[in-house]
Design an enzyme around this catalytic site. Structure first.
Site, PDB file in Angstrom:
ATOM      1  N   SER A 128       0.901  -1.227  -0.034  1.00 30.42           N
ATOM      2  CA  SER A 128       0.057   0.131  -0.151  1.00 30.42           C
ATOM      3  C   SER A 128       1.005   1.341   0.076  1.00 30.42           C
ATOM      4  CB  SER A 128      -1.031  -0.055   1.154  1.00 30.42           C
ATOM      5  OG  SER A 128      -2.078   0.885   1.069  1.00 30.42           O
ATOM      6  N   HIS A 130      -6.732  -6.376   0.739  1.00 31.23           N
ATOM      7  CA  HIS A 130      -5.686  -5.498   0.240  1.00 31.23           C
ATOM      8  C   HIS A 130      -4.518  -5.771   1.279  1.00 31.23           C
ATOM      9  CE1 HIS A 130      -3.317  -2.297  -0.747  1.00 31.23           C
ATOM     10  NE2 HIS A 130      -3.668  -1.257   0.159  1.00 31.23           N
TER      11      HIS A 130
END
Length: 539
Positions: free
Chosen positions: A241, A372
């Site tokens: 991320s 994620h």
């Protein structure tokens, strides 16, 4: 910050390295001492790989580049000529680095005047002094089983590649908190953290470059420690991320890092900046710029028109070449812009190929749906292989491109340049830039050539269609597939059949090819793709 003129003087300076090391209470304490001349130079160069081996190259200056919706040619120098040898890449990379700092990331300062610290089996401390200011930070260490010294992977923010697999493969983990070096949640004119304590809270350098600077200072300390615990010449970096963005920039800007592993980095990370505005659901550039001061202050004016940028992220990929790069991406979350990410990887891979290092890059987005930054089973084997190859230096598994059909980018839509054949040694530069493609086109009709990225159980094929001496107004490429192979997806072409002999025909926007020019399409398949010989017929 250091001025451009100051950098030129620094880069021209002759520098020396002095290291004093003491082993105290199970830790190695190191200190760099500089002479007056060294302090003026501000740069210390260690033996072996260096942070920036193009520091002595001439810089492109502040001239502007014409706006273009296509990706800039990574092989074209600032003076307009194209590089012709592999050795030319060193200074071409330096040009890209300067442009990227100036317009995207902000400047990553060169090595400070003094770096001190300790390395132990459980942690690393870093103390920095530069330009009369000082700052400190630390990182924890987790060793694998066995006896050292060990290669190590710097993990940004506790989010990155599967740490259990990394340690089981024989590499140590360095848990680095980048927020101690560049904090989030601050205004651009009041940035905080160790980096900004040294270079000022109003520094125009963004957090990603600041985090990269911090990782480089960790490597400095390891490098100076004598290698009793960790190996400075076998370093990797990973993050997911926002920390994937940081890992990507860290690997690009420090050539001592042997393996870079960004994961699901999203806008401001791997995806081409020019592609993000047109990718449905992707985080807009203005959002990535405004959410946190990740990118440099100078990037602000480009958020609405990235076509005016003189660089793009495929060239950040290229800055890592020929070192190891393993990109892990997620096609199931639109916000992450995986289609633009695949284009950046495909375009950057062209530099890897030109340098004879095409097997050193892997891009993998063909994964099952999941949250994620989840640990994914599909990445375990390539992670082990990359650690063996680039950190343990005991493997030779080739890189692979496993692009999900959900987010498959098409490089042909994004470039108007071709990949040159670079010679191994220096040559006399030609009077005019070389003409692409490097080989003569057929006298009439069209021809087709294919390049294949193969992995266990599947492959990715890129087919180039080239017109001869007459224009082509439609084409058909026939590809006999090897036994057992099958096509699962294709882009920029219509296809007839999935096995045996498959025919591909142009789509509406790529049927017309001017004499001597080319277009490309691609397809992904199962089985073995090597040995294919495509033929082309013009309509």
């Amino acid at each position: 910050m250091i001025s451009s003129s100051g950098r030129s003087e620094i880069r021209a300076a002759i520098v020396l390295l002095a290291i004093a090391a003491l082993a105290v209470a199970g830790a190695v304490t190191v200190m760099t001492r500089t002479t007056t001349a060294q302090a003026a130079a501000g740069r210390l160069v260690a033996a072996g790989p260096v942070e920036d081996d193009g520091a002595d190259c001439p810089l492109p200056g502040s001239g502007s580049s014409p706006a273009t919706s296509r990706l800039p040619d990574p092989f074209r120098k600032a003076d307009g000529t194209r590089i012709t040898t592999k050795s030319d890449w060193r200074c071409r990379r330096a040009e890209i680095k300067e442009l990227a700092e100036r317009t995207v990331y902000g400047q990553k300062p060169i090595k400070p005047a003094s770096v001190t610290g300790t390395v132990s089996t459980t942690g690393i401390t870093v103390n920095v002094t530069d330009q009369g200011r000082s700052a400190s930070f630390s990182a924890s260490v987790q060793l694998p089983s066995g006896s050292g010294p060990f290669p190590a992977v710097i993990v940004l923010g506790g989010l990155g590649a599967d740490t259990s697999t990394i340690r089981a493969s024989g590499a140590a983990i360095i848990n680095y908190d980048p927020l101690a070096v560049g904090r989030e949640g601050t205004q651009r004119n009041n940035k905080q953290g160790a980096f900004y304590s040294v270079y000022g809270s109003s520094s125009s350098t963004g957090l990603l470059a600041a985090w990269a600077w911090g990782a480089s200072r960790i490597i400095d300390v390891i490098e100076q420690s004598g290698g009793n615990v960790l190996k400075a010449d076998a370093m990797g970096v990973t993050g997911c991320s926002r920390y994937g963005k940081g890992a990507f920039v860290t690997g690009a800007f420090d050539q001592r890092i042997a393996l870079t592993m960004p994961i699901e980095s999203g806008s401001g990370g791997l995806p081409i900046l020019r592609g993000i505005p047109g990718e449905s659901g992707a985080q807009p550039l203005s959002s990535a710029y405004g959410e946190q001061p990740w990118l440099g202050d100078a990037f602000g004016p480009f958020t609405g028109n990235p076509n005016t940028l003189p660089v793009d992220t495929h060239e950040t990929v290229a800055m890592i070449a020929p070192r190891g790069l393993f990109v892990m991406d997620n096609p199931h979350i639109d916000w992450l812009a995986a289609r633009s990410g695949s284009v950046a990887a495909l375009a950057g891979a062209e530099v890897y190929k030109a340098l004879g290092a095409g097997d050193n890059i892997t891009y993998w987005s063909d994964v099952q749906d999941g949250s994620h930054c989840a640990v994914r089973s599909e990445w375990r084997t390539p992670l082990q292989q990359n650690i063996q190859k680039f950190l343990l230096k005991s493997g030779n598994a080739p890189g692979a491109f496993r692009i999900s059909s959900r987010k498959a980018g098409n490089l042909a839509e994004w470039r108007d340049w071709q990949t040159p054949t670079l010679s191994d040694g220096p040559t006399t530069p030609p009077t005019d830039p070389p003409t692409d493609p490097p080989t003569d086109p057929p006298t009439g009709g069209c021809s087709a050539s294919v390049s294949v990225n193969q992995w266990t159980g599947g492959f990715l094929a890129t087919v180039r269609v080239t017109a001869g001496s007459s224009p082509v107004n439609g084409w058909t490429v026939t590809v006999p597939l090897p036994s057992g192979a099958g096509v699962t997806s294709a882009w920029n072409a219509n296809r007839s059949g999935n096995t045996g002999t498959v025919q591909f025909t142009n789509v509406s926007f790529n049927g017309s090819i001017a004499p001597g020019q080319s277009t490309e399409f691609g397809f992904q398949g199962t089985g073995t793709g090597t040995g294919m010989t495509p033929t082309c017929s013009a309509r």
